[in-house]
Design a protein around this motif. Structure first.
Motif, PDB file in Angstrom:
ATOM      1  N   SER A 403       0.904  -1.101  -0.291  1.00  0.00           N
ATOM      2  CA  SER A 403       0.511  -0.030   0.224  1.00  0.00           C
ATOM      3  C   SER A 403       0.727   1.388   0.294  1.00  0.00           C
ATOM      4  N   TYR A 404       1.904   1.355   1.000  1.00  0.00           N
ATOM      5  CA  TYR A 404       2.563   2.492   0.847  1.00  0.00           C
ATOM      6  C   TYR A 404       3.790   2.600  -0.591  1.00  0.00           C
ATOM      7  N   ASN A 405       4.070   1.477  -1.180  1.00  0.00           N
ATOM      8  CA  ASN A 405       4.668   1.700  -1.781  1.00  0.00           C
ATOM      9  C   ASN A 405       3.386   1.986  -3.194  1.00  0.00           C
ATOM     10  N   LEU A 406       2.338   1.328  -3.366  1.00  0.00           N
ATOM     11  CA  LEU A 406       1.602   2.183  -4.520  1.00  0.00           C
ATOM     12  C   LEU A 406       1.059   3.712  -4.415  1.00  0.00           C
ATOM     13  N   LYS A 407       1.081   4.068  -3.149  1.00  0.00           N
ATOM     14  CA  LYS A 407       0.617   5.419  -3.072  1.00  0.00           C
ATOM     15  C   LYS A 407       2.457   6.631  -3.418  1.00  0.00           C
ATOM     16  N   LEU A 408       3.233   6.040  -2.869  1.00  0.00           N
ATOM     17  CA  LEU A 408       4.160   6.521  -3.756  1.00  0.00           C
ATOM     18  C   LEU A 408       4.909   6.708  -4.601  1.00  0.00           C
ATOM     19  N   SER A 409       4.315   5.550  -5.469  1.00  0.00           N
ATOM     20  CA  SER A 409       3.737   5.854  -6.449  1.00  0.00           C
ATOM     21  C   SER A 409       3.119   6.651  -7.792  1.00  0.00           C
ATOM     22  N   LYS A 410       2.558   6.533  -7.472  1.00  0.00           N
ATOM     23  CA  LYS A 410       0.771   7.590  -7.013  1.00  0.00           C
ATOM     24  C   LYS A 410       1.064   8.500  -7.365  1.00  0.00           C
ATOM     25  N   GLU A 411       2.279   9.523  -6.694  1.00  0.00           N
ATOM     26  CA  GLU A 411       2.577  10.725  -5.800  1.00  0.00           C
ATOM     27  C   GLU A 411       3.166  10.928  -7.108  1.00  0.00           C
ATOM     28  N   ARG A 412       4.915  10.120  -6.801  1.00  0.00           N
ATOM     29  CA  ARG A 412       5.983  10.485  -8.107  1.00  0.00           C
ATOM     30  C   ARG A 412       5.336  10.659  -9.201  1.00  0.00           C
ATOM     31  N   ALA A 413       4.258   9.782 -10.272  1.00  0.00           N
ATOM     32  CA  ALA A 413       4.195  10.202 -11.612  1.00  0.00           C
ATOM     33  C   ALA A 413       2.898  11.353 -11.196  1.00  0.00           C
ATOM     34  N   ALA A 414       3.141  11.420 -10.447  1.00  0.00           N
ATOM     35  CA  ALA A 414       1.520  13.368 -10.543  1.00  0.00           C
ATOM     36  C   ALA A 414       2.197  14.136 -10.408  1.00  0.00           C
ATOM     37  N   SER A 415       3.290  14.063  -9.923  1.00  0.00           N
ATOM     38  CA  SER A 415       4.237  15.022  -9.232  1.00  0.00           C
ATOM     39  C   SER A 415       5.178  15.103 -10.682  1.00  0.00           C
ATOM     40  N   VAL A 416       5.210  14.222 -11.804  1.00  0.00           N
ATOM     41  CA  VAL A 416       6.253  14.746 -13.046  1.00  0.00           C
ATOM     42  C   VAL A 416       4.911  14.835 -13.881  1.00  0.00           C
ATOM     43  N   MET A 417       3.730  14.612 -13.224  1.00  0.00           N
ATOM     44  CA  MET A 417       2.653  15.044 -14.984  1.00  0.00           C
ATOM     45  C   MET A 417       3.326  16.838 -14.680  1.00  0.00           C
ATOM     46  N   THR A 418       3.002  17.090 -13.243  1.00  0.00           N
ATOM     47  CA  THR A 418       2.424  18.235 -12.879  1.00  0.00           C
ATOM     48  C   THR A 418       3.025  18.861 -13.124  1.00  0.00           C
ATOM     49  N   TYR A 419       5.027  18.935 -13.412  1.00  0.00           N
ATOM     50  CA  TYR A 419       5.701  19.648 -13.799  1.00  0.00           C
ATOM     51  C   TYR A 419       5.601  20.011 -15.091  1.00  0.00           C
ATOM     52  N   LEU A 420       5.560  19.116 -15.960  1.00  0.00           N
ATOM     53  CA  LEU A 420       5.565  19.218 -17.200  1.00  0.00           C
ATOM     54  C   LEU A 420       4.194  19.918 -17.477  1.00  0.00           C
ATOM     55  N   THR A 421       3.691  20.166 -17.085  1.00  0.00           N
ATOM     56  CA  THR A 421       2.420  21.108 -17.266  1.00  0.00           C
ATOM     57  C   THR A 421       2.663  22.303 -17.128  1.00  0.00           C
ATOM     58  N   THR A 422       3.632  23.035 -15.847  1.00  0.00           N
ATOM     59  CA  THR A 422       4.379  23.605 -15.959  1.00  0.00           C
ATOM     60  C   THR A 422       5.080  24.291 -16.769  1.00  0.00           C
ATOM     61  N   ILE A 423       5.850  23.568 -18.459  1.00  0.00           N
ATOM     62  CA  ILE A 423       6.072  23.807 -18.980  1.00  0.00           C
ATOM     63  C   ILE A 423       6.144  23.773 -20.097  1.00  0.00           C
ATOM     64  N   ASN A 424       4.756  23.883 -20.400  1.00  0.00           N
ATOM     65  CA  ASN A 424       3.983  24.511 -20.899  1.00  0.00           C
ATOM     66  C   ASN A 424       3.461  23.270 -21.785  1.00  0.00           C
ATOM     67  N   ILE A 425       3.082  22.214 -21.665  1.00  0.00           N
ATOM     68  CA  ILE A 425       2.811  20.758 -21.179  1.00  0.00           C
ATOM     69  C   ILE A 425       0.731  20.813 -21.436  1.00  0.00           C
ATOM     70  N   PRO A 426      -0.364  20.535 -21.887  1.00  0.00           N
ATOM     71  CA  PRO A 426      -1.587  21.611 -22.086  1.00  0.00           C
ATOM     72  C   PRO A 426      -1.623  19.700 -21.144  1.00  0.00           C
ATOM     73  N   ALA A 427      -2.324  19.958 -19.694  1.00  0.00           N
ATOM     74  CA  ALA A 427      -3.120  18.537 -18.990  1.00  0.00           C
ATOM     75  C   ALA A 427      -4.117  17.506 -19.982  1.00  0.00           C
ATOM     76  N   ASN A 428      -4.758  18.247 -20.481  1.00  0.00           N
ATOM     77  CA  ASN A 428      -5.230  16.903 -20.979  1.00  0.00           C
ATOM     78  C   ASN A 428      -4.457  16.447 -22.443  1.00  0.00           C
ATOM     79  N   ARG A 429      -3.286  16.916 -22.745  1.00  0.00           N
ATOM     80  CA  ARG A 429      -2.346  15.407 -23.172  1.00  0.00           C
ATOM     81  C   ARG A 429      -1.791  14.285 -22.255  1.00  0.00           C
ATOM     82  N   LEU A 430      -2.507  14.763 -20.695  1.00  0.00           N
ATOM     83  CA  LEU A 430      -1.175  13.983 -20.065  1.00  0.00           C
ATOM     84  C   LEU A 430      -2.332  13.058 -18.623  1.00  0.00           C
ATOM     85  N   THR A 431      -2.066  11.793 -18.449  1.00  0.00           N
ATOM     86  CA  THR A 431      -2.408  11.683 -17.724  1.00  0.00           C
ATOM     87  C   THR A 431      -1.537  10.804 -16.473  1.00  0.00           C
ATOM     88  N   SER A 432      -1.639  10.102 -15.812  1.00  0.00           N
ATOM     89  CA  SER A 432      -0.503   9.611 -14.784  1.00  0.00           C
ATOM     90  C   SER A 432      -1.275   8.767 -14.559  1.00  0.00           C
TER      91      SER A 432
END
Length: 462
Positions: A403-432
């Protein structure tokens, strides 16, 4: 009493004739009141009479000797009613009263005088001076019955008259009438002169526009004389009956409608009445001449087919997909991908080479600063494929609870997606999504294997 009866008879005769004398068809009725004078002198000598006879003179002798010969009753003594017949002819019924106090130069004992006459007159006004003239001479003939001191006799009459029209319906009148008596023994030949005021009436003007109904082609609608009583509501010189746009000033060539833009197409038929256009376009412009009106042409200054909304069929990136259908008109792509480039396996590998170098703080989802350049490279590649959507996956090794590993993996994937949106990748083109330790790519029993399993991957979202 005898005199009163005579007056009543005269009045009844006038009313009973149902007569009329008017001056034209518009106002067919006329009534005249005035005074009359009776002159028995200038009627011509009888056989055997001397020229010096004080009772009768030569015909028309001393015709205007008012003081010596005229018998005048100083009051209203003439009433005439009449109607216009047509063609300049009028018919009058006339009643007169008087007192005879002199026959020629011989005084008389105030003999009573009553006359009832019917007469037909012909007016020279229209013939000599045109319709509506103020000078109105006439001649006429007629007959009647006259009583002098209760002795009656029939007469044949001839008269000349004059009306001076001082207003449209009011005239000053003058008349001289010769009355020939049919009775030789007691009939009296005489002249009767009269002057008065006449009023014509009876004309009907339903709409009150000053044009009588019989001459008014629009008798129930106020109009103008130049249009025979019909209106021109917009004042454009075209009467409403013939005006297709009666409330808007227009031109005769357009049946009274306007052509605001001057393109030769009347406003009601002009789909673009304020902008000059072409007849083939219902009055709308087609600046580039491609057969598509400017209003419907997405490229009004460049000719193009209707299939391309009036724009030229361009293919700026030369990939065989027209710009109008190309979702990536400035980047060469494939027809299957709507003109955008396809994301190949090699591109995905390249993305994951960069993603492998993404580092996080220990046991956290915070991206370390030294990973920013790798993330920028990932974003730059993604921008080359604007029609593609990407999926960011987070993975861990097997240490720790599931459960811990699953939670951490979700958070890290979401963190990468969020960062990419800050450098002009539209959020509707990304999922995590995070998958924890469920998708290892190496053996978790070794340190090298566990390091490979702690990763972020990027895949193409179908």
């Amino acid at each position: 009493m005898k005199h009163l009866n005579s007056i009543l008879v005269a009045a009844l005769l006038i009313i009973g004739v149902g007569v009329a004398n008017a001056q034209d068809e518009n106002n067919p009725w006329l009534i005249e009141v005035g005074v009359n004078a009776v002159d028995l002198f200038p009627v011509g000598l009888e056989d055997g009479q001397q020229a010096s006879n004080p009772m009768r003179g030569e015909l028309f002798e001393e015709f205007y000797n008012v003081d010596d010969h005229w018998n005048i009753l100083p009051s209203v003594s003439k009433l005439a009613i009449g109607r216009y017949i047509g063609g300049g002819f009028t018919f009058n019924a006339v009643g007169t009263i008087n007192r005879i106090d002199k026959i020629g130069d011989i005084p008389a004992d105030d003999l009573s005088y009553y006359g009832v006459d019917g007469e037909i007159n012909y007016s020279f006004r229209d013939l000599l001076f045109g319709p509506g003239g103020w000078f109105d001479p006439s001649i006429g003939i007629g007959g009647g019955y006259t009583w002098v001191d209760d002795i009656g006799f029939g007469t044949a009459n001839g008269q000349v008259g004059l009306k001076i029209w001082v207003a449209e319906n009011i005239a000053l009148t003058a008349q001289s009438k010769y009355k020939y008596a049919f009775e030789d023994t007691y009939g009296i030949e005489h002249f009767q002169h009269s002057a008065g005021v006449a009023f014509k009436f009876g004309g009907k003007d339903t709409d009150g526009d000053g044009i009588y109904d019989q001459d008014d082609e629009c008798p129930e609608t106020p109009g103008l004389p130049e249009f025979n009583g019909c209106p021109d509501s917009d004042g454009d010189g075209i009467e409403d009956r013939n005006d297709a746009c009666p409330n808007t000033p227009g031109l005769a060539e357009f049946n009274g409608c306007a052509d605001t833009d001057g393109d030769g197409i009347a406003d009601p038929q002009d789909a673009c009445p304020t902008v000059a256009g072409l007849a083939s376009m219902n009055g709308c412009p087609d600046t580039d001449g491609d057969g598509i009106t400017d209003a419907d042409d997405e490229c009004p200054n460049e000719a193009g087919p209707a299939s391309n909304n009036g724009c030229p069929q361009l293919d700026r990136d030369g990939d065989g997909v027209l710009d109008k259908d190309d979702r990536c008109p400035d980047v060469p792509g494939t027809v299957a991908n709507q003109g955008c480039p396809e994301v190949t396996t090699e591109i995905i590998k390249q993305l994951n080479q960069y993603s492998k170098t993404i580092l996080f703080d220990y046991d956290k989802a915070t991206i370390r600063q030294e990973s920013y350049s790798a993330l920028q490279s990932i974003a730059d590649i993604m921008k080359e494929y604007p029609n593609a959507n990407f999926h960011v996956e987070g993975h861990t090794d097997s240490r720790g609870s599931d459960s811990y590993n699953l939670k951490l993996s979700k958070e890290r994937a979401a963190s990468v997606m969020t960062y990419l949106t800050t450098i002009n990748i539209p959020a509707n083109r990304l999922t995590s999504e995070g998958y924890g330790e469920s998708r290892p790519i190496a053996d978790n029993k070794t340190a090298a294997g566990r390091q490979q399993n702690r990763r972020v991957e990027i895949s193409l979202k179908k």
